[in-house]
Design a protein around this motif. Sequence first.
Motif, PDB file in Angstrom:
ATOM      1  N   ASP A   1       4.196   2.316  -4.440  1.00 44.38           N
ATOM      2  CA  ASP A   1       2.879   1.870  -4.982  1.00 44.38           C
ATOM      3  C   ASP A   1       1.986   1.688  -3.907  1.00 44.38           C
ATOM      4  OD1 ASP A   1       0.576  -0.176  -5.395  1.00 44.38           O
ATOM      5  OD2 ASP A   1       2.201  -1.689  -5.978  1.00 44.38           O
ATOM      6  N   GLU A   2       1.038   2.808  -3.999  1.00 45.09           N
ATOM      7  CA  GLU A   2       0.345   3.362  -2.712  1.00 45.09           C
ATOM      8  C   GLU A   2      -0.653   2.136  -2.444  1.00 45.09           C
ATOM      9  OE1 GLU A   2      -1.474   7.195  -3.610  1.00 45.09           O
ATOM     10  OE2 GLU A   2       0.579   8.082  -3.578  1.00 45.09           O
ATOM     11  N   ASP A   3      -1.289   1.532  -3.339  1.00 45.39           N
ATOM     12  CA  ASP A   3      -2.215   0.355  -2.807  1.00 45.39           C
ATOM     13  C   ASP A   3      -1.496  -0.744  -2.066  1.00 45.39           C
ATOM     14  OD1 ASP A   3      -4.427   1.383  -4.238  1.00 45.39           O
ATOM     15  OD2 ASP A   3      -4.075   0.147  -5.911  1.00 45.39           O
ATOM     16  N   TYR A   4      -0.137  -1.170  -2.581  1.00 43.86           N
ATOM     17  CA  TYR A   4       0.684  -2.121  -1.847  1.00 43.86           C
ATOM     18  C   TYR A   4       0.847  -1.458  -0.465  1.00 43.86           C
ATOM     19  CZ  TYR A   4       4.479  -5.010  -0.357  1.00 43.86           C
ATOM     20  OH  TYR A   4       5.219  -5.860   0.439  1.00 43.86           O
ATOM     21  N   LEU A   5       1.268  -0.256  -0.454  1.00 47.18           N
ATOM     22  CA  LEU A   5       1.512   0.302   0.965  1.00 47.18           C
ATOM     23  C   LEU A   5       0.233   0.605   2.191  1.00 47.18           C
ATOM     24  CD1 LEU A   5       3.957   3.186  -0.352  1.00 47.18           C
ATOM     25  CD2 LEU A   5       4.789   1.086   1.128  1.00 47.18           C
ATOM     26  N   ARG A   6      -0.849   0.865   1.440  1.00 46.27           N
ATOM     27  CA  ARG A   6      -2.047   0.875   2.125  1.00 46.27           C
ATOM     28  C   ARG A   6      -2.271  -0.317   2.909  1.00 46.27           C
ATOM     29  NH1 ARG A   6      -3.974   4.946  -1.492  1.00 46.27           N
ATOM     30  NH2 ARG A   6      -4.698   3.209  -2.668  1.00 46.27           N
ATOM     31  N   SER A   7      -2.100  -1.384   2.065  1.00 45.37           N
ATOM     32  CA  SER A   7      -2.232  -2.697   2.686  1.00 45.37           C
ATOM     33  C   SER A   7      -1.058  -3.085   3.735  1.00 45.37           C
ATOM     34  CB  SER A   7      -2.393  -3.775   1.458  1.00 45.37           C
ATOM     35  OG  SER A   7      -2.520  -5.093   1.959  1.00 45.37           O
ATOM     36  N   LEU A   8       0.046  -2.804   3.263  1.00 45.64           N
ATOM     37  CA  LEU A   8       1.179  -3.149   4.134  1.00 45.64           C
ATOM     38  C   LEU A   8       1.227  -2.866   5.575  1.00 45.64           C
ATOM     39  CD1 LEU A   8       3.953  -4.942   4.132  1.00 45.64           C
ATOM     40  CD2 LEU A   8       4.755  -2.716   3.491  1.00 45.64           C
ATOM     41  N   TYR A   9       0.911  -1.487   5.488  1.00 45.76           N
ATOM     42  CA  TYR A   9       0.875  -0.730   6.620  1.00 45.76           C
ATOM     43  C   TYR A   9      -0.550  -0.723   7.464  1.00 45.76           C
ATOM     44  CZ  TYR A   9       5.818   0.465   5.843  1.00 45.76           C
ATOM     45  OH  TYR A   9       6.969   0.822   5.759  1.00 45.76           O
ATOM     46  N   ASP A  10      -1.411  -1.427   6.738  1.00 45.06           N
ATOM     47  CA  ASP A  10      -2.910  -1.207   7.066  1.00 45.06           C
ATOM     48  C   ASP A  10      -3.442   0.260   7.553  1.00 45.06           C
ATOM     49  OD1 ASP A  10      -5.431  -2.069   7.975  1.00 45.06           O
ATOM     50  OD2 ASP A  10      -4.931  -2.146   9.968  1.00 45.06           O
ATOM     51  N   LEU A  11      -2.964   1.181   6.594  1.00 47.81           N
ATOM     52  CA  LEU A  11      -3.559   2.436   6.399  1.00 47.81           C
ATOM     53  C   LEU A  11      -5.086   2.740   6.412  1.00 47.81           C
ATOM     54  CD1 LEU A  11      -0.755   3.964   4.409  1.00 47.81           C
ATOM     55  CD2 LEU A  11      -0.763   3.866   6.963  1.00 47.81           C
ATOM     56  N   GLY A  12      -5.476   3.618   7.287  1.00 49.85           N
ATOM     57  CA  GLY A  12      -6.844   3.719   7.209  1.00 49.85           C
ATOM     58  C   GLY A  12      -7.230   4.999   6.488  1.00 49.85           C
ATOM     59  N   GLU A  13      -8.259   5.686   7.280  1.00 48.39           N
ATOM     60  CA  GLU A  13      -8.914   6.653   6.688  1.00 48.39           C
ATOM     61  C   GLU A  13      -8.343   8.298   6.519  1.00 48.39           C
ATOM     62  OE1 GLU A  13     -12.142   7.192   5.397  1.00 48.39           O
ATOM     63  OE2 GLU A  13     -12.117   4.838   5.801  1.00 48.39           O
ATOM     64  N   GLU A  14      -6.922   8.125   7.151  1.00 44.55           N
ATOM     65  CA  GLU A  14      -6.073   9.362   7.085  1.00 44.55           C
ATOM     66  C   GLU A  14      -5.397   9.349   5.868  1.00 44.55           C
ATOM     67  OE1 GLU A  14      -3.006   6.162   8.734  1.00 44.55           O
ATOM     68  OE2 GLU A  14      -5.255   6.451   8.742  1.00 44.55           O
ATOM     69  N   VAL A  15      -5.235   8.270   5.070  1.00 44.09           N
ATOM     70  CA  VAL A  15      -4.793   8.307   3.740  1.00 44.09           C
ATOM     71  C   VAL A  15      -5.521   9.089   2.531  1.00 44.09           C
ATOM     72  CG1 VAL A  15      -4.339   6.903   1.566  1.00 44.09           C
ATOM     73  CG2 VAL A  15      -3.645   6.132   3.962  1.00 44.09           C
ATOM     74  N   LYS A  16      -6.768   9.175   3.131  1.00 44.57           N
ATOM     75  CA  LYS A  16      -7.726  10.227   2.032  1.00 44.57           C
ATOM     76  C   LYS A  16      -7.433  11.634   2.522  1.00 44.57           C
ATOM     77  CE  LYS A  16     -11.489   6.796   1.966  1.00 44.57           C
ATOM     78  NZ  LYS A  16     -12.900   6.290   2.423  1.00 44.57           N
ATOM     79  N   THR A  17      -7.045  12.065   3.696  1.00 46.63           N
ATOM     80  CA  THR A  17      -6.864  13.247   3.731  1.00 46.63           C
ATOM     81  C   THR A  17      -5.314  13.751   3.444  1.00 46.63           C
ATOM     82  OG1 THR A  17      -8.271  13.121   5.954  1.00 46.63           O
ATOM     83  CG2 THR A  17      -6.993  15.034   5.840  1.00 46.63           C
TER      84      THR A  17
END
Length: 156
Positions: free
Chosen positions: A123-139
Motif C-alpha cells: 500500500d504505497e500511500d501507507y508506506l510513504r506516510s509510515l516511512y516519511d518518504l520524500g521526493e525520492e519516491v517520485k524518481t
Amino acid sequence: MNIDIRGYRGTVEDLDELLNEIKGFPCTVQLIDARAVAGSDHAIHGALHAIRAFERGQNISSDPGIEICLRIAGTRQISRALELLGLGEGEMEICAVLVDCGSDAQEFLDSRFQRDDSVLEPDEDYLRSLYDLGEEVKTVGVENALMERTTMLQVL
C-alpha cells in the motif's frame, strides 16, 4: 542459504507465547507487520543485508531476526524498527521471513494462520506516510526507496 517470504492473515492472541514458540525452531523465523513491507523483494533484500552484516561482523543486533527488522526498516534503532514492523495482538497481516528453515516452521505457521501472499502487496500511500518518504519516491518508487535505505545502512 534459503530465504522464504510468506504472507499470512490471522489473529495473534498472545504475542509473547507466539514469539516464544517461534524461538524454538533451529532457524530464523521473523514475523513482521506485512503492511510495513513493500513486497517480497523488499523483505528478501532486508534479509540478505542482515545475513551479510553478520558475515562481515557489522550486525547491529546480536539477534538475526531483529537484524532483519532493522534492515527492512532501514534504521539502526531497534525501537524504531519494532515500532514500524512489530506485530501486535489481534487481527494481523503478517510477513514471515524464514531463513534456512525446514518444513516444520512452515507447517507451524500454516497451522496458526491463513496463508495469503496478497498481504505482501504494498500500500504505497501507507508506506510513504509510515516511512516519511520524500521526493525520492517520485524518481525511484516506494519499494526502491525503501531498499535504498536498507543498502545505505552499510555505508553509514
